[in-house]
Scaffold this active site. Structure first.
Site, mmCIF file in Angstrom:
data_model
loop_
_atom_site.group_PDB
_atom_site.id
_atom_site.type_symbol
_atom_site.label_atom_id
_atom_site.label_comp_id
_atom_site.label_asym_id
_atom_site.label_seq_id
_atom_site.Cartn_x
_atom_site.Cartn_y
_atom_site.Cartn_z
ATOM 1 N N CYS A 61 0.800 -1.234 0.000
ATOM 2 C CA CYS A 61 0.000 0.000 0.000
ATOM 3 C C CYS A 61 0.825 1.273 0.000
ATOM 4 C CB CYS A 61 -0.967 0.011 1.186
ATOM 5 S SG CYS A 61 -0.172 0.378 2.759
ATOM 6 N N CYS A 111 -2.939 -1.491 5.595
ATOM 7 C CA CYS A 111 -3.613 -2.408 4.675
ATOM 8 C C CYS A 111 -3.722 -3.831 5.212
ATOM 9 C CB CYS A 111 -2.924 -2.422 3.312
ATOM 10 S SG CYS A 111 -1.312 -3.232 3.308
ATOM 11 N N CYS A 133 11.707 -8.538 12.401
ATOM 12 C CA CYS A 133 12.282 -9.388 11.371
ATOM 13 C C CYS A 133 11.327 -9.341 10.176
ATOM 14 C CB CYS A 133 12.386 -10.797 11.960
ATOM 15 S SG CYS A 133 13.112 -11.997 10.860
HETATM 16 ZN ZN LIG Z 1 0.407 -1.767 3.737
#
Ligand SMILES: [Zn+2]
Length: 145
Positions: A61, A111, A133
């Site tokens: 996104c 998102c 990570c």
């Molecule tokens: Zn995103």
């Protein structure tokens, strides 16, 4: 992972696409990690050893997630950060997919795409002793300048 477009707290993600739209927007490998919670093989991601200064944003996104200033060498095979760019840039979910080894999943708060996991108390010499990570393929580096 969840397909319903709602965050763990029940709000709707600011960016919500249908599964078909995500498949169209992302490559097969990107989709497998970001939307299906997969993990790229260690030491294969393009940002594992990157030291370029800049901002890492969500590849799904575009939301800004991490900066190079908090990236450190963890030698674990994936890009590692000791803190996200802002506390609300990411969200956390309990991941119990490996029996006996509960982990904390890290997702993009904008998102809902899977980014990686966060571990803490491992003894890394960082301000937080946390290791975000993160799969290289889940983010994109925007070099400073
Ligand atoms: Zn995103």
């Amino acid at each position: 992972m969840s397909e319903h477009g709602l965050t763990p707290s029940g709000r709707e993600y600011p960016v919500t696409l249908t599964d078909a739209q995500w498949r169209e927007r992302l490559s097969r490998d990107e989709y497998g990690v970001l939307r299906q919670g997969g993990t790229e093989r260690p030491f294969t991601g393009e940002y594992t050893d990157a030291t370029t200064e800049g901002t890492y944003s969500c590849r799904a996104c575009g939301a800004d997630l991490f900066t190079s200033e908090t990236k450190f060498e963890s030698h674990c095979g994936w890009p590692s950060f000791f803190t996200p760019l802002a506390g609300d840039a990411v969200e956390y979910l309990e991941d119990t997919s490996i029996p006996g080894r509960p982990r904390t999943e890290v997702r993009c708060a904008t998102c809902g795409s899977h980014l990686g996991h966060v571990f803490e108390g491992e003894g890394y010499p960082t301000p937080t002793d946390q290791r975000y990570c993160i799969n290289s393929i889940a983010v994109r580096l925007r070099p400073k300048g």
